[in-house]
Write an enzyme that holds these catalytic residues in place. Structure first.
Site, PDB file in Angstrom:
ATOM      1  N   HIS A 100       0.854  -1.192   0.000  1.00 45.25           N
ATOM      2  CA  HIS A 100       0.000   0.000   0.000  1.00 45.25           C
ATOM      3  C   HIS A 100       0.890   1.243   0.000  1.00 45.25           C
ATOM      4  O   HIS A 100       1.975   1.245   0.583  1.00 45.25           O
ATOM      5  CB  HIS A 100      -0.931   0.009   1.222  1.00 45.25           C
ATOM      6  CG  HIS A 100      -1.906   1.148   1.177  1.00 45.25           C
ATOM      7  ND1 HIS A 100      -1.597   2.395   1.682  1.00 45.25           N
ATOM      8  CD2 HIS A 100      -3.137   1.245   0.635  1.00 45.25           C
ATOM      9  CE1 HIS A 100      -2.633   3.201   1.457  1.00 45.25           C
ATOM     10  NE2 HIS A 100      -3.570   2.532   0.820  1.00 45.25           N
ATOM     11  N   GLU A 172      -3.264   2.893  -7.188  1.00 42.22           N
ATOM     12  CA  GLU A 172      -3.577   3.998  -6.292  1.00 42.22           C
ATOM     13  C   GLU A 172      -2.488   5.063  -6.423  1.00 42.22           C
ATOM     14  O   GLU A 172      -1.431   4.957  -5.786  1.00 42.22           O
ATOM     15  CB  GLU A 172      -3.634   3.504  -4.839  1.00 42.22           C
ATOM     16  CG  GLU A 172      -4.659   2.410  -4.617  1.00 42.22           C
ATOM     17  CD  GLU A 172      -5.068   2.293  -3.153  1.00 42.22           C
ATOM     18  OE1 GLU A 172      -6.250   2.545  -2.874  1.00 42.22           O
ATOM     19  OE2 GLU A 172      -4.233   1.987  -2.308  1.00 42.22           O
ATOM     20  N   GLY A 178      -6.074   9.859   0.213  1.00 39.37           N
ATOM     21  CA  GLY A 178      -6.177  10.459   1.538  1.00 39.37           C
ATOM     22  C   GLY A 178      -6.702  11.877   1.564  1.00 39.37           C
ATOM     23  O   GLY A 178      -7.085  12.440   0.534  1.00 39.37           O
ATOM     24  N   SER A 219      -9.175   8.631  -3.243  1.00 35.27           N
ATOM     25  CA  SER A 219     -10.260   9.618  -3.163  1.00 35.27           C
ATOM     26  C   SER A 219     -11.480   9.247  -4.009  1.00 35.27           C
ATOM     27  O   SER A 219     -12.115  10.132  -4.607  1.00 35.27           O
ATOM     28  CB  SER A 219      -9.753  11.017  -3.527  1.00 35.27           C
ATOM     29  OG  SER A 219      -8.786  11.448  -2.594  1.00 35.27           O
TER      30      SER A 219
HETATM   31  P1  13P Z   1      -8.985   7.272   0.214  1.00 36.39           P
HETATM   32  O1  13P Z   1     -10.155   6.729  -0.539  1.00 36.39           O
HETATM   33  O2  13P Z   1      -9.342   7.738   1.606  1.00 36.39           O
HETATM   34  O3  13P Z   1      -8.225   8.299  -0.574  1.00 36.39           O
HETATM   35  O4  13P Z   1      -7.973   6.038   0.457  1.00 36.39           O
HETATM   36  C1  13P Z   1      -7.706   5.157  -0.583  1.00 36.39           C
HETATM   37  C2  13P Z   1      -6.826   4.086  -0.105  1.00 36.39           C
HETATM   38  O5  13P Z   1      -5.718   4.316   0.348  1.00 36.39           O
HETATM   39  C3  13P Z   1      -7.324   2.697  -0.177  1.00 36.39           C
HETATM   40  O6  13P Z   1      -6.300   1.802   0.073  1.00 36.39           O
END
Ligand code: 13P
Length: 282
Positions: A100, A172, A178, A219
């Site tokens: 991650h 991601e 975040g 997001s």
């Molecule tokens: P957000 O959707 O809060 O940006 O986080 C995504 C994430 O890190 C899923 O692993």
């Protein structure tokens, strides 16, 4: 039409939710999604380590799969702070998220470490969810695709085409994740997914490579989820904040499921079209 049969939807609860919060969340999500056929939706939740055992018991026999946020690459050893595949199997967990963005960029994990973790996860009978994504700097220099290809080529270096059946990928972008993240627009995300799928085909051959689910995360929210899921190379969504309330997560699932044009929807005489599947689910 998408190549995969099922929509993949998951959430990572990061370092949020206590054991009781997680249990309540899972019970509610299980109840809300119970009517959605399992062959239309792969639904998974990746909670904190301390809540994994009770989470695993809460979802046992149900439709939600629970996974670990990280996993060590040995069965046991001098690895303070790590959890091994044996320990996870003992509590009924067989899905492990690896690499991650926060593991890579807050805790300094490297592609070589992710390679060892993916290899260990898959050889131990787990499904490995490998997360990849470029930084804002990579993007500014026009290096996004190079970064993604390098993360895949190193992270999956030890994996054979047969083992790739137990592999999921989450794209991601670091800059999209975040509270300070800016969501990727759907065209940009889809183009990166296309490159990821092309790379997976190169590594494992087109038949296997194109069957590996590639999820978008960063997001995702109720507004952009329907746009993202209609893109041809996006097989699912991996959501943080917008999925941590079970009712809100269920609402996103209900919105995107009928928009996901899977092979199954196109082929199945019962569901026939996205519209009839939508009616069936409501
Ligand atoms: P957000 O959707 O809060 O940006 O986080 C995504 C994430 O890190 C899923 O692993």
């Amino acid at each position: 039409m998408k190549r995969l049969d099922r929509l993949y939807m998951g959430t990572n609860t990061k370092m949020y939710k206590t054991i009781s919060d997680t249990t309540a969340f899972l019970s509610r999500l299980d109840q809300l999604t119970a009517d959605i056929p399992a062959d239309h939706l792969e639904l998974f939740v990746i909670p904190s380590y301390t809540s994994l055992e009770s989470a695993s018991r809460t979802v046992a026999g149900g439709r939600i799969r629970v996974g670990a946020q990280n996993m060590g690459w040995e069965d046991e050893g001098q690895f303070t702070g790590e959890i091994s595949p044996v320990m996870l199997q003992e509590i009924g967990v067989n899905l492990a998220m690896i690499g991650h963005s926060e593991r890579r960029h807050v805790f300094g994990e490297t592609d070589r470490q992710e390679e060892k973790k993916v290899a260990k996860a898959i050889s131990s009978g787990f499904t490995a969810l490998l997360c990849i994504g470029e930084t804002a700097e990579d993007k500014a220099y026009g290096l996004s695709d190079e970064t993604l290809r390098a993360q895949l080529k190193i992270g999956l270096h030890s994996i054979t085409a047969e083992q790739a059946a137990n592999l999921w990928i989450a794209y991601e972008p670091v800059w999209a994740i975040g509270v300070n993240g800016v969501p990727a627009d759907e065209q940009y995300a889809d183009e990166r997914h296309r490159v990821i799928k092309e790379t997976l085909s190169e590594l494992f051959g087109p038949e296997t490579g194109l069957d590996i689910p590639v999820l978008y995360g960063g997001s995702v929210n109720p507004e952009n989820a329907p746009l993202l899921i209609q893109m041809p190379h996006i097989d699912g969504l991996f959501i943080g904040r917008s999925a941590w309330d079970a009712d809100r997560f269920n609402a996103i699932i209900r919105t995107v499921l009928p928009l996901f044009g899977s092979r199954k929807n196109a082929a199945s005489p019962q569901s026939g079209s996205c519209k009839s599947q939508k009616e069936e689910i409501r």
